[in-house]
Design a protein around this motif. Structure first.
Motif, PDB file in Angstrom:
ATOM      1  N   LEU A 191      81.886  55.846 -12.381  1.00  0.00           N
ATOM      2  CA  LEU A 191      82.491  56.235 -13.656  1.00  0.00           C
ATOM      3  C   LEU A 191      81.453  56.875 -14.574  1.00  0.00           C
ATOM      4  CD1 LEU A 191      85.024  56.088 -15.530  1.00  0.00           C
ATOM      5  CD2 LEU A 191      84.147  53.884 -16.317  1.00  0.00           C
ATOM      6  N   HIS A 192      80.260  56.308 -14.587  1.00  0.00           N
ATOM      7  CA  HIS A 192      79.171  56.819 -15.426  1.00  0.00           C
ATOM      8  C   HIS A 192      78.781  58.248 -15.026  1.00  0.00           C
ATOM      9  CE1 HIS A 192      75.424  56.894 -17.661  1.00  0.00           C
ATOM     10  NE2 HIS A 192      74.747  57.103 -16.548  1.00  0.00           N
ATOM     11  N   LEU A 193      78.746  58.506 -13.717  1.00  0.00           N
ATOM     12  CA  LEU A 193      78.261  59.801 -13.230  1.00  0.00           C
ATOM     13  C   LEU A 193      79.335  60.882 -13.217  1.00  0.00           C
ATOM     14  CD1 LEU A 193      76.074  58.558 -10.247  1.00  0.00           C
ATOM     15  CD2 LEU A 193      75.250  59.570 -12.377  1.00  0.00           C
ATOM     16  N   THR A 194      80.591  60.492 -12.995  1.00  0.00           N
ATOM     17  CA  THR A 194      81.653  61.488 -12.816  1.00  0.00           C
ATOM     18  C   THR A 194      82.704  61.484 -13.915  1.00  0.00           C
ATOM     19  OG1 THR A 194      83.133  60.068 -11.518  1.00  0.00           O
ATOM     20  CG2 THR A 194      81.378  61.197 -10.321  1.00  0.00           C
ATOM     21  N   GLY A 195      82.720  60.426 -14.730  1.00  0.00           N
ATOM     22  CA  GLY A 195      83.711  60.354 -15.798  1.00  0.00           C
ATOM     23  C   GLY A 195      85.043  59.803 -15.373  1.00  0.00           C
ATOM     24  N   ARG A 196      85.143  59.325 -14.118  1.00  0.00           N
ATOM     25  CA  ARG A 196      86.400  58.741 -13.647  1.00  0.00           C
ATOM     26  C   ARG A 196      86.109  57.730 -12.552  1.00  0.00           C
ATOM     27  NH1 ARG A 196      85.635  63.577 -11.369  1.00  0.00           N
ATOM     28  NH2 ARG A 196      86.095  63.942  -9.180  1.00  0.00           N
ATOM     29  N   ALA A 197      87.056  56.844 -12.319  1.00  0.00           N
ATOM     30  CA  ALA A 197      86.900  55.860 -11.251  1.00  0.00           C
ATOM     31  C   ALA A 197      87.116  56.533  -9.911  1.00  0.00           C
ATOM     32  CB  ALA A 197      87.893  54.715 -11.441  1.00  0.00           C
ATOM     33  N   ILE A 198      86.486  55.989  -8.864  1.00  0.00           N
ATOM     34  CA  ILE A 198      86.613  56.596  -7.547  1.00  0.00           C
ATOM     35  C   ILE A 198      88.031  56.462  -7.014  1.00  0.00           C
ATOM     36  CG2 ILE A 198      85.971  54.551  -6.200  1.00  0.00           C
ATOM     37  CD1 ILE A 198      84.340  56.508  -4.412  1.00  0.00           C
TER      38      ILE A 198
ATOM     39  N   THR B 111      94.519  53.826  -7.886  1.00  0.00           N
ATOM     40  CA  THR B 111      94.787  52.436  -7.567  1.00  0.00           C
ATOM     41  C   THR B 111      94.062  51.466  -8.486  1.00  0.00           C
ATOM     42  OG1 THR B 111      92.959  52.415  -5.990  1.00  0.00           O
ATOM     43  CG2 THR B 111      95.133  52.952  -5.122  1.00  0.00           C
ATOM     44  N   ALA B 112      93.311  51.986  -9.455  1.00  0.00           N
ATOM     45  CA  ALA B 112      92.559  51.105 -10.337  1.00  0.00           C
ATOM     46  C   ALA B 112      93.503  50.249 -11.155  1.00  0.00           C
ATOM     47  CB  ALA B 112      91.661  51.933 -11.274  1.00  0.00           C
ATOM     48  N   GLY B 113      93.249  48.937 -11.174  1.00  0.00           N
ATOM     49  CA  GLY B 113      94.108  48.026 -11.916  1.00  0.00           C
ATOM     50  C   GLY B 113      93.724  47.982 -13.380  1.00  0.00           C
ATOM     51  N   GLY B 114      94.573  47.314 -14.203  1.00  0.00           N
ATOM     52  CA  GLY B 114      94.334  47.221 -15.622  1.00  0.00           C
ATOM     53  C   GLY B 114      93.038  46.513 -15.957  1.00  0.00           C
ATOM     54  N   ILE B 115      92.715  45.436 -15.214  1.00  0.00           N
ATOM     55  CA  ILE B 115      91.489  44.691 -15.487  1.00  0.00           C
ATOM     56  C   ILE B 115      90.275  45.558 -15.203  1.00  0.00           C
ATOM     57  CG2 ILE B 115      90.089  42.722 -14.737  1.00  0.00           C
ATOM     58  CD1 ILE B 115      92.669  41.196 -14.249  1.00  0.00           C
ATOM     59  N   ASP B 116      90.292  46.275 -14.078  1.00  0.00           N
ATOM     60  CA  ASP B 116      89.176  47.156 -13.749  1.00  0.00           C
ATOM     61  C   ASP B 116      88.994  48.216 -14.818  1.00  0.00           C
ATOM     62  OD1 ASP B 116      88.632  45.810 -11.440  1.00  0.00           O
ATOM     63  OD2 ASP B 116      89.832  47.144 -10.178  1.00  0.00           O
ATOM     64  N   HIS B 117      90.113  48.762 -15.296  1.00  0.00           N
ATOM     65  CA  HIS B 117      90.041  49.806 -16.314  1.00  0.00           C
ATOM     66  C   HIS B 117      89.464  49.242 -17.608  1.00  0.00           C
ATOM     67  CE1 HIS B 117      91.109  53.455 -18.466  1.00  0.00           C
ATOM     68  NE2 HIS B 117      91.664  52.702 -19.396  1.00  0.00           N
ATOM     69  N   MET B 118      89.902  48.043 -17.995  1.00  0.00           N
ATOM     70  CA  MET B 118      89.432  47.442 -19.244  1.00  0.00           C
ATOM     71  C   MET B 118      87.938  47.155 -19.194  1.00  0.00           C
ATOM     72  SD  MET B 118      92.601  44.864 -20.046  1.00  0.00           S
ATOM     73  CE  MET B 118      91.719  43.990 -21.333  1.00  0.00           C
ATOM     74  N   ARG B 119      87.453  46.596 -18.062  1.00  0.00           N
ATOM     75  CA  ARG B 119      86.027  46.273 -17.970  1.00  0.00           C
ATOM     76  C   ARG B 119      85.189  47.541 -17.945  1.00  0.00           C
ATOM     77  NH1 ARG B 119      83.303  46.822 -13.632  1.00  0.00           N
ATOM     78  NH2 ARG B 119      81.799  45.198 -14.178  1.00  0.00           N
ATOM     79  N   ALA B 120      85.725  48.615 -17.331  1.00  0.00           N
ATOM     80  CA  ALA B 120      84.990  49.873 -17.299  1.00  0.00           C
ATOM     81  C   ALA B 120      84.892  50.468 -18.697  1.00  0.00           C
ATOM     82  CB  ALA B 120      85.670  50.849 -16.349  1.00  0.00           C
ATOM     83  N   MET B 121      85.984  50.387 -19.456  1.00  0.00           N
ATOM     84  CA  MET B 121      85.977  50.916 -20.815  1.00  0.00           C
ATOM     85  C   MET B 121      85.042  50.109 -21.714  1.00  0.00           C
ATOM     86  SD  MET B 121      87.722  53.639 -20.816  1.00  0.00           S
ATOM     87  CE  MET B 121      87.129  53.869 -19.149  1.00  0.00           C
ATOM     88  N   ARG B 122      85.012  48.769 -21.487  1.00  0.00           N
ATOM     89  CA  ARG B 122      84.125  47.922 -22.282  1.00  0.00           C
ATOM     90  C   ARG B 122      82.671  48.314 -22.039  1.00  0.00           C
ATOM     91  NH1 ARG B 122      85.412  42.424 -20.835  1.00  0.00           N
ATOM     92  NH2 ARG B 122      86.823  42.342 -22.616  1.00  0.00           N
ATOM     93  N   ARG B 123      82.328  48.538 -20.770  1.00  0.00           N
ATOM     94  CA  ARG B 123      80.943  48.895 -20.440  1.00  0.00           C
ATOM     95  C   ARG B 123      80.602  50.273 -21.004  1.00  0.00           C
ATOM     96  NH1 ARG B 123      77.057  46.939 -17.533  1.00  0.00           N
ATOM     97  NH2 ARG B 123      78.321  45.197 -16.826  1.00  0.00           N
ATOM     98  N   ALA B 124      81.554  51.216 -20.889  1.00  0.00           N
ATOM     99  CA  ALA B 124      81.321  52.552 -21.436  1.00  0.00           C
ATOM    100  C   ALA B 124      81.142  52.491 -22.951  1.00  0.00           C
ATOM    101  CB  ALA B 124      82.483  53.478 -21.066  1.00  0.00           C
ATOM    102  N   LYS B 125      81.942  51.657 -23.588  1.00  0.00           N
ATOM    103  CA  LYS B 125      81.845  51.489 -25.048  1.00  0.00           C
ATOM    104  C   LYS B 125      80.472  50.929 -25.431  1.00  0.00           C
ATOM    105  CE  LYS B 125      84.153  49.232 -28.942  1.00  0.00           C
ATOM    106  NZ  LYS B 125      85.257  48.333 -29.327  1.00  0.00           N
ATOM    107  N   GLY B 126      79.972  50.003 -24.602  1.00  0.00           N
ATOM    108  CA  GLY B 126      78.667  49.409 -24.864  1.00  0.00           C
ATOM    109  C   GLY B 126      77.565  50.426 -24.776  1.00  0.00           C
ATOM    110  N   ARG B 127      77.677  51.379 -23.875  1.00  0.00           N
ATOM    111  CA  ARG B 127      76.640  52.399 -23.742  1.00  0.00           C
ATOM    112  C   ARG B 127      76.594  53.312 -24.951  1.00  0.00           C
ATOM    113  NH1 ARG B 127      78.779  52.993 -18.535  1.00  0.00           N
ATOM    114  NH2 ARG B 127      79.718  54.978 -19.145  1.00  0.00           N
ATOM    115  N   LYS B 128      77.771  53.540 -25.550  1.00  0.00           N
ATOM    116  CA  LYS B 128      77.830  54.470 -26.691  1.00  0.00           C
ATOM    117  C   LYS B 128      77.340  53.834 -27.984  1.00  0.00           C
ATOM    118  CE  LYS B 128      81.763  56.970 -24.717  1.00  0.00           C
ATOM    119  NZ  LYS B 128      83.205  57.247 -24.813  1.00  0.00           N
ATOM    120  N   SER B 129      77.484  52.505 -28.083  1.00  0.00           N
ATOM    121  CA  SER B 129      77.142  51.850 -29.352  1.00  0.00           C
ATOM    122  C   SER B 129      75.652  51.565 -29.476  1.00  0.00           C
ATOM    123  CB  SER B 129      77.926  50.534 -29.483  1.00  0.00           C
ATOM    124  OG  SER B 129      77.741  49.727 -28.363  1.00  0.00           O
TER     125      SER B 129
END
Length: 323
Positions: A294-301, A305-323
């Motif tokens: 996600l970090h390198l390409t901007g999307r999940a591989i 099929t990505a579930g809601g939990i996977d999406h939420m944790r990915a967004m949380r981590r991305a948000k952490g990088r920006k802050s």
């Protein structure tokens, strides 16, 4: 060196499927090749297996040039394709015999190899049964045996567990690991399953035909950032102040939960529990290869099929990088 790729490129008219990629794979290495559909994975494998001629660049497989010595390349590799390719009207043994004859394996050698491979993949007691009666996992195991029957130095596995249930996938990887160790074969793997990629010695990530990263799984995960430690406590205001004053950490709040970034989350948790009063719960979220992608390409591989939990944790981590 088992594979040496320099500037490999494949064009289809105006479309560039693979763009000037370079990498090497050592003997005995388990090498992962990751990317979304259409990234150039299959095109690369087809060039390395001499099924497609490159538009530019060079590649050597087991010391043989893929353009000038295609027959020697083919004899030195085995392949397990993404789609089933067994003859289900034949028995397991007959499939192996036919493959061995195509590769001109001498009869005495072939007989011994068949016995060894059937035993290795746990199909010795089913060797005289028709393949059409086999389960999906049994067929994949037989395809592994077939790919190795002529004793290649390199085995290409193109999505080897696609469509299998999790338990069968786990069992199949036990066989693959056993094969890699006992046969000392180099494995070139493509997969959508990040937990499978974790077993690779190194991983190359390809996107839009270009290599965007190549390193060990641990080093790739370090690119994403540190562990996220999530803290639920009775007094988040006091806890936030103590995190900043006592631990020199910047904490952010999300839904009543404090989140901090630390290099080794598991080691930090005992110090945190001793230094912050009123903690109700602590959890640690470590970077994953999905996060790397996600970090390198901007999307999940596997966006589809990505579930809601996977999406939420990915967004949380991305948000952490920006802050």
């Amino acid at each position: 060196m088992m594979i040496d790729v320099q500037g490999l490129t494949k064009r289809f008219k105006d479309y560039v499927a693979v763009r000037e990629i370079s990498f090497t794979v050592g003997k005995g290495e388990v090498f992962g090749f990751l990317g979304p559909n259409g990234a150039g994975k299959s095109t690369t494998i087809k060039m390395l297996a001499t099924l497609l001629r490159p538009s530019a660049g060079t590649a050597r497989v087991n010391g043989y040039d893929i353009v000038r010595e295609p027959a020697k390349v083919r004899r030195s590799i085995g392949m397990v394709f993404q789609d089933p390719s067994l003859d289900d009207r034949l028995t397991a043994r007959e499939n192996l015999e036919m493959h061995g004859m195509l590769y001109a394996v001498p009869k005495p050698v072939l007989k011994k190899r068949i016995e060894e491979m059937l035993e290795l993949v746990g199909l010795a007691n089913r060797q005289n049964e028709l393949v059409r009666t086999f389960s999906g996992g049994m067929k994949r195991r037989l395809e592994l045996a077939r790919g190795l029957i002529h004793a290649p130095g390199l085995l290409f596995l193109d999505e080897p567990t696609l469509g299998l249930d999790p338990q069968t996938r786990t069992h199949l990887w036990e066989y693959i690991s056993g094969i890699q160790e006992s046969q000392n074969v180099t494995i070139f793997l493509t997969t959508h399953y990040m937990e499978e990629a974790e077993i690779c010695h190194r991983i190359a990530i390809i996107d839009h035909g270009s290599l965007v990263a190549l390193d060990t799984p641990e080093n790739l995960k370090r690119m994403v950032g540190q562990d996220l430690v999530m803290i639920k406590c009775q007094d988040p205001v006091t806890a936030k102040r103590l995190l900043e004053s006592e631990f020199n950490l910047t904490a952010r709040s999300e839904g009543g939960v404090l989140i901090v970034d630390v290099p080794h989350g598991e080691e930090f948790v005992p110090k945190l529990a001793a230094g912050i009063p009123g903690i109700a719960a602590i959890s640690v979220d470590r970077p994953t290869l999905e996060d790397v992608f996600l970090h390198l390409t901007g999307r999940a591989i596997r966006d589809e099929t990505a579930g809601g939990i996977d999406h939420m944790r990915a967004m949380r981590r991305a948000k952490g990088r920006k802050s």
